[in-house]
Design a protein around this motif. Structure first.
Motif, PDB file in Angstrom:
ATOM      1  N   MET A   1     -72.732  -9.750 -75.410  1.00  0.00           N
ATOM      2  CA  MET A   1     -71.763  -9.759 -74.448  1.00  0.00           C
ATOM      3  C   MET A   1     -71.726 -10.699 -74.185  1.00  0.00           C
ATOM      4  O   MET A   1     -70.569 -10.609 -73.902  1.00  0.00           O
ATOM      5  CB  MET A   1     -72.865  -9.338 -72.796  1.00  0.00           C
ATOM      6  CG  MET A   1     -72.052  -9.968 -71.007  1.00  0.00           C
ATOM      7  SD  MET A   1     -71.190  -8.499 -71.327  1.00  0.00           S
ATOM      8  CE  MET A   1     -71.044  -7.847 -69.158  1.00  0.00           C
ATOM      9  N   SER A   2     -72.112 -12.341 -73.960  1.00  0.00           N
ATOM     10  CA  SER A   2     -71.045 -13.285 -73.731  1.00  0.00           C
ATOM     11  C   SER A   2     -69.955 -13.564 -74.743  1.00  0.00           C
ATOM     12  O   SER A   2     -68.610 -14.266 -74.131  1.00  0.00           O
ATOM     13  CB  SER A   2     -71.704 -14.441 -74.439  1.00  0.00           C
ATOM     14  OG  SER A   2     -72.879 -14.352 -73.680  1.00  0.00           O
ATOM     15  N   VAL A   3     -69.393 -12.943 -76.424  1.00  0.00           N
ATOM     16  CA  VAL A   3     -69.154 -12.832 -77.552  1.00  0.00           C
ATOM     17  C   VAL A   3     -67.998 -11.910 -76.992  1.00  0.00           C
ATOM     18  O   VAL A   3     -66.583 -11.967 -77.583  1.00  0.00           O
ATOM     19  CB  VAL A   3     -69.319 -12.786 -78.881  1.00  0.00           C
ATOM     20  CG1 VAL A   3     -68.428 -12.468 -79.416  1.00  0.00           C
ATOM     21  CG2 VAL A   3     -70.148 -13.083 -79.481  1.00  0.00           C
ATOM     22  N   MET A   4     -68.167 -10.682 -76.012  1.00  0.00           N
ATOM     23  CA  MET A   4     -67.414  -9.339 -75.850  1.00  0.00           C
ATOM     24  C   MET A   4     -66.656 -10.287 -74.532  1.00  0.00           C
ATOM     25  O   MET A   4     -65.731  -9.544 -74.530  1.00  0.00           O
ATOM     26  CB  MET A   4     -68.388  -8.475 -75.671  1.00  0.00           C
ATOM     27  CG  MET A   4     -68.962  -7.150 -77.043  1.00  0.00           C
ATOM     28  SD  MET A   4     -69.123  -5.705 -76.084  1.00  0.00           S
ATOM     29  CE  MET A   4     -71.048  -6.119 -74.980  1.00  0.00           C
ATOM     30  N   VAL A   5     -67.398 -10.898 -73.677  1.00  0.00           N
ATOM     31  CA  VAL A   5     -66.600 -11.409 -72.538  1.00  0.00           C
ATOM     32  C   VAL A   5     -65.252 -12.790 -73.011  1.00  0.00           C
ATOM     33  O   VAL A   5     -64.345 -12.041 -72.654  1.00  0.00           O
ATOM     34  CB  VAL A   5     -67.687 -11.765 -71.416  1.00  0.00           C
ATOM     35  CG1 VAL A   5     -66.957 -12.908 -69.962  1.00  0.00           C
ATOM     36  CG2 VAL A   5     -67.988 -11.180 -70.835  1.00  0.00           C
ATOM     37  N   VAL A   6     -65.777 -13.630 -73.729  1.00  0.00           N
ATOM     38  CA  VAL A   6     -64.853 -14.589 -74.290  1.00  0.00           C
ATOM     39  C   VAL A   6     -63.697 -13.692 -74.485  1.00  0.00           C
ATOM     40  O   VAL A   6     -62.053 -14.189 -74.901  1.00  0.00           O
ATOM     41  CB  VAL A   6     -65.803 -15.135 -75.092  1.00  0.00           C
ATOM     42  CG1 VAL A   6     -65.078 -16.699 -75.359  1.00  0.00           C
ATOM     43  CG2 VAL A   6     -66.620 -16.045 -74.262  1.00  0.00           C
ATOM     44  N   LEU A   7     -63.709 -12.721 -76.029  1.00  0.00           N
ATOM     45  CA  LEU A   7     -63.206 -11.891 -76.318  1.00  0.00           C
ATOM     46  C   LEU A   7     -61.224 -11.250 -75.827  1.00  0.00           C
ATOM     47  O   LEU A   7     -61.128 -11.013 -75.900  1.00  0.00           O
ATOM     48  CB  LEU A   7     -63.581 -11.321 -77.772  1.00  0.00           C
ATOM     49  CG  LEU A   7     -64.090 -11.911 -78.892  1.00  0.00           C
ATOM     50  CD1 LEU A   7     -65.299 -11.259 -79.596  1.00  0.00           C
ATOM     51  CD2 LEU A   7     -63.257 -12.299 -79.927  1.00  0.00           C
ATOM     52  N   PHE A   8     -62.621 -10.409 -75.056  1.00  0.00           N
ATOM     53  CA  PHE A   8     -61.879 -10.119 -74.383  1.00  0.00           C
ATOM     54  C   PHE A   8     -61.005 -10.406 -72.988  1.00  0.00           C
ATOM     55  O   PHE A   8     -59.594 -10.091 -72.249  1.00  0.00           O
ATOM     56  CB  PHE A   8     -62.711  -9.002 -73.034  1.00  0.00           C
ATOM     57  CG  PHE A   8     -62.478  -7.766 -71.881  1.00  0.00           C
ATOM     58  CD1 PHE A   8     -61.735  -6.572 -73.174  1.00  0.00           C
ATOM     59  CD2 PHE A   8     -61.907  -8.586 -71.004  1.00  0.00           C
ATOM     60  CE1 PHE A   8     -60.969  -5.304 -71.041  1.00  0.00           C
ATOM     61  CE2 PHE A   8     -61.214  -7.054 -69.866  1.00  0.00           C
ATOM     62  CZ  PHE A   8     -60.805  -5.783 -70.822  1.00  0.00           C
TER      63      PHE A   8
END
Length: 585
Positions: free
Chosen positions: A408-415
């Protein structure tokens, strides 16, 4: 020598025979000995003694017997050195019957033993492990007219210590002091192993070491320091162990064993004195002892506690310096590697952690999931989402499944950084690993893919989600696309859903049809309408009539006729508007 017209003498040949013996080439000693008559050199006890010692050094006692018999046959009278050499050699081979026979022959040939003879016989019994016979010889010496000297005591002390009879060894050591005999390095070398390995005698061991320091005697056996430090640490006397360690550095020509540092570091950390362990490690690094080719390799328990302590207290760089010296000795310790990764990650230096991870990968060392997670988090904190994603991929390549929150953390930052397709790839990995939490973020990524025109990728992700049992809210997604004028994207998604019988409301399909009508997308609307009617769906009649008019106006009369027939065939089986029909995918 012949070129200078100098004839070799027996002393010269005897010296060369002895040299070959010391060089462990006894066959050359024998060859030269046998050549002596050809050289015109008479053999006396001097050359016989030299060849006997040369061959007995290599344990060839049978050949020694033959040469001794030849000596008697040649009428060469054995001297005291001959008998001492034979007793020594037979004792070396543990042939005590032969040694005793030689001892008896001395008297028969009128040769009086000396103190060296008794000490040699004494040493032979000790070597054979017969301390009772050794003690008998030791006690008989004064009666034979020879007072026991330092050598006699050293031999007996060593024998008792090796047999585990330390009390007797200590008694003889005290007796030497009472007699005023010289305490040499060999005395302490014989006694110290017995004192060092016994926790009940560490006080005596430390006193003996102080005596050695005072007398400036360097022990031949350097392991006594390691053994004493180990015993003191085992007994919990860390201050005493440090004191012995410091004194061991005062002896000349003594390179402190790295394992001694290891024992201290391990024990100090276990005793809660981690800062003291770091000081010991600093000393080890400063002296460069680890890098010596002859130095032994430290074991994990010796260095892991201090490395973990440094990495947990903001000093990972020092821990890495230490561990890199160990790596040069071939150490591949999983715990140490992971401690370094965690330390660098916590200190906000993920690049250094990644370098350690690369070394681990090259060497095939197993990683910990926690280390990877901290590395990913460290990159995220530095706002480096691309590197965080790379670290996440590396984690999965190592066979670890990231937690839902890490995904979730990686997806949120990328998004949030506008890297929707990269976030989509992370989402794909997440679902493929069986992690189906955080679907709200997945929906946002899907919607963004459609909005940006990445339809095929978005539909692929939808299909992946369905295959893994997490069907997205297609109704919500279709309506959002229509509201944002993404009509063709909505049509492709709706077409995909119809083809696979996904659970979507007919009212939602109507919404997509309405958008297609508005955009005058006649053929896509016709295609979708036909599929809806085949599924039993109800559509607005006015919209259908308008669509047929558009088809005819566009020259698509055939499609208009087909649509008319479909509507007529299904007129009797209409369904209530908005009905949701559960269809198997």
């Amino acid at each position: 020598m012949p070129s200078f017209s100098i004839a070799p003498e027996e002393a010269t040949v005897a010296a060369l025979i002895a040299a070959y013996g010391k060089a462990n080439i006894p066959q050359e000693s024998v060859k030269l000995f046998r050549l002596m008559p050809d050289l015109g050199i008479a053999r006396t006890a001097l050359s016989y003694n030299a060849v006997l010692k040369a061959i007995l050094c290599r344990g060839r006692e049978a050949m020694a017997r033959r040469i001794y018999n030849a000596m008697i046959a040649d009428a060469v009278t054995p001297d005291l050195s001959t008998y001492n050499t034979l007793i020594w050699g037979f004792g070396l081979c543990k042939k005590m019957e032969a040694a005793l026979r030689v001892f008896g022959d001395m008297k028969d040939h009128g040769v009086t033993p000396d103190v060296t003879t008794y000490n040699t016989l004494l040493n032979a019994w000790v070597r054979a492990g017969d301390l009772e016979s050794a003690r008998k010889v030791f006690d008989e010496m004064p009666g034979a007219g020879f007072a026991q000297n330092s050598v006699s005591y050293n031999v007996m002390i060593k024998g008792y210590v090796e047999a585990g009879k330390v009390e007797e060894a200590v008694g003889l050591f005290s007796e030497m002091g009472e007699k005023g005999l010289r305490l040499s390095e060999k005395t302490f070398a014989a006694l110290m192993p017995g004192l060092c390995d016994d926790e009940g005698r560490v006080v005596e061991a430390r006193k003996a070491m102080d005596d050695m320091v005072e007398r400036r005697l360097t022990p031949k056996d350097k392991s006594v320091f390691l053994r004493l430090v180990t015993t003191l640490c085992r007994a919990g006397d860390l201050d005493g162990a440090l004191d012995v360690h410091q004194k061991s550095g005062q002896f000349k020509h003594v390179l402190v064993d790295p394992r001694q540092y290891g024992v201290l570091m391990e024990s100090l950390c276990a005793g809660g004195k981690c800062d003291g362990a770091v000081e010991v490690m600093d000393e080890l690094l400063e002296k460069g002892t680890l890098l010596s080719p002859k130095s032994p390799v430290l074991e994990g328990p010796a260095y892991n506690p201090v490395i973990e302590y440094l990495c947990s207290n903001g000093n990972t760089s020092k821990a890495e310096t230490f561990f890199r010296q160990l790596m040069k000795k071939g150490v591949d310790d999983k715990a140490a590697f992971n401690s370094l990764i965690r330390g660098h990650a916590k200190e906000g230096v993920p690049e250094a952690a990644q370098e350690i991870l690369a070394i681990m990968t090259r060497r095939g060392v197993r990683t910990d999931p926690e280390s990877h997670a901290l590395l990913v988090d460290s990159f995220l904190k530095k706002n480096e989402p691309a590197d965080a994603k790379t670290a996440l991929d590396s984690m999965m390549e190592q066979g670890h499944v990231p937690s839902p929150s890490l995904f979730m953390s990686v997806m949120v930052v990328l998004f949030n950084g506008g890297r929707v397709q990269t976030a989509s790839r992370v989402m794909k990995s997440m679902i493929e690993k069986g992690v189906t939490e955080n679907m709200d973020m997945a929906h946002k990524i899907l919607e963004a893919l459609f909005m940006r025109g990445h339809v095929e990728e978005a539909i692929g992700r939808v299909n992946l989600m369905v295959e893994n049992g997490c069907l997205p809210d297609l109704d919500k997604m279709l309506i959002a696309l229509c509201e944002n004028d993404k009509v063709m994207e909505a049509h492709k998604l709706a077409d995909f859903a119809l083809d696979r019988d996904f659970d979507v409301s007919f009212s939602t399909y109507d919404r997509v049809l309405e958008a297609l009508y508005t955009e005058e997308k006649t053929l896509p609307a016709y295609s979708m309408l036909c599929k809806i009617k085949n599924k039993g769906g109800v559509v607005d009649q006015k919209g259908c009539d308008a669509l047929m008019d558009s088809l005819k106006a566009g020259g698509y009369s055939k499609q208009a006729d087909i649509l008319s027939r479909i509507l007529a065939e299904n007129a009797s089986s209409t369904s209530k508007r908005g009905k949701r029909v559960a269809m198997g995918a």
